[in-house]
Scaffold this active site. Sequence first.
Site, PDB file in Angstrom:
ATOM      1  CG  ASP A 251      -1.709  -1.294   1.331  1.00 17.21           C
ATOM      2  OD1 ASP A 251      -2.500  -1.569   0.418  1.00 17.21           O
ATOM      3  OD2 ASP A 251      -1.509  -2.059   2.304  1.00 17.21           O
ATOM      4  CG  HIS A 279      -3.734  -4.997   3.282  1.00 18.91           C
ATOM      5  ND1 HIS A 279      -3.174  -4.172   2.334  1.00 18.91           N
ATOM      6  CD2 HIS A 279      -4.121  -6.107   2.601  1.00 18.91           C
ATOM      7  CE1 HIS A 279      -3.215  -4.746   1.153  1.00 18.91           C
ATOM      8  NE2 HIS A 279      -3.795  -5.917   1.282  1.00 18.91           N
TER       9      HIS A 279
HETATM   10  C1  LMR Z   1      -3.801  -6.476  -2.611  1.00 17.52           C
HETATM   11  O1  LMR Z   1      -3.768  -5.469  -1.891  1.00 17.52           O
HETATM   12  O2  LMR Z   1      -3.449  -6.468  -3.792  1.00 17.52           O
HETATM   13  C2  LMR Z   1      -4.373  -7.737  -2.075  1.00 17.52           C
HETATM   14  O3  LMR Z   1      -4.346  -7.732  -0.692  1.00 17.52           O
HETATM   15  C3  LMR Z   1      -5.745  -7.878  -2.606  1.00 17.52           C
HETATM   16  C4  LMR Z   1      -6.438  -9.117  -2.174  1.00 17.52           C
HETATM   17  O4  LMR Z   1      -7.487  -8.990  -1.514  1.00 17.52           O
HETATM   18  O5  LMR Z   1      -5.963 -10.198  -2.488  1.00 17.52           O
END
Ligand code: LMR
Length: 439
Positions: A251, A279
């Site tokens: 992120d 997250h």
């Molecule tokens: C991401 O941020 O790309 C992953 O965590 C998305 C997911 O839910 O697999």
Amino acid sequence: MAVVAQLSPSSYTETTRLSSSQLSLSSTHLSSLRRRAFRPIIRPRNPTISCSVNQVQAPVAVEQDDPKSKTNDCYGVFCLTYDLKAEEETKSWKKMVNIAVSGAAGMIANHLLFKLAAGEVLGPDQPIALKLLGSERSLQALEGVAMELEDSLFPLLREVKIGINPYELFEDAEWALLIGAKPRGPGMERAGLLDINGQIFAEQGKALNAVASRNVKVIVVGNPCNTNALICLKNAPSIPAKNFHALTRLDENRAKCQLALKAGVFYDKVSNMTIWGNHSTTQVPDFLNARINGLPVKEIIKDHKWLEEGFTETIQKRGGLLIKKWGRSSAASTAVSIVDAMKSLVTPTPEGDWFSSGVYTNGNPYGIAEDIVFSMPCRSKGDGDYELVKDVIFDDYLRKRIAKTEQELLAEKKCVAHLTGEGIAFCDLPEDTMLPGEM
Ligand code: LMR
């Protein structure tokens, strides 16, 4: 120093007959073998043969029921185990580090393992052992991963072990990269996801507690990673809670990229980027404290409405958009961000900068609720440890957003009380917020 090679049951075709606990692939340094004009011989299953390569000796048969020969069952080039201390001395290589990886047959691991083995993460003088944890279903795929690792002839890769038992694979682990988790299936409530994955992380926490190095650094990637990390650390009371991280580095990287794009600068000009909280789609990419070319973002990007709405939502939902485009979850960029997260802990953080990681909140200076795993700004001296950054500022917008993601994590925590030793779970999530990939 004697160089001892053990040749044990070998050949790829035999591997399907081995039990999971037998799939222990002990490593090697193929080039050194070549230098010693030692030619490995693929032998039938038993007995295990040991021989010294340095002072050429007749092979010594090892009894079939020798317990050691069982744990060394292997195939191909990883069957060869020998003492490389002499090489350590001449090449000034460091002592081998054990890295355990769960979900090791998956896409993220497939990118990550080759970076680890190439020395991209811990450096060109750091030999490693990879302990790859999979499931019954993925065991054959794990063999494929091991075969590709073999075929890559990585000089630093000394040992590869694959299996499905975390108590075996986490033994003496100095790093545990916990990637494996179940994705949310159609119609599955978020509470169900928390429970299913929570059980995996409770078990893995117990295994780490029982057999890993007391100094193990754990990076939880499998979603919902913050609460999974909390469950994991609660089940590993002998390991400092500080050693557990939930991966929010992806992120952070995404946020840096979008700010750079808007400002028209290369992304290395963006620093001090904090991701606060979970997250999930409530995460808070902090543009108040972030900097571009050393200046506050708000001085460079005058479109503050975009920062509050467009930018924030883009980062929160980036994973979902990627799934729409790719048809699957982010893998390569997640692997890169795991590398970044590890490097941030083993290299001193540049003066004045910081990185984001989901860490245990006890003792945090921001007034965030204790006893959850929350992404916050961290700095490291490069010793694997970190401290929380004190000199950050808050405004009403940031406080309000942080409170929302904090509430979500507190609610998630109640859903998994049965897995953290805190009684009966009560799951009342305020709204069905999503993982970045669930939109
Ligand atoms: C991401 O941020 O790309 C992953 O965590 C998305 C997911 O839910 O697999």
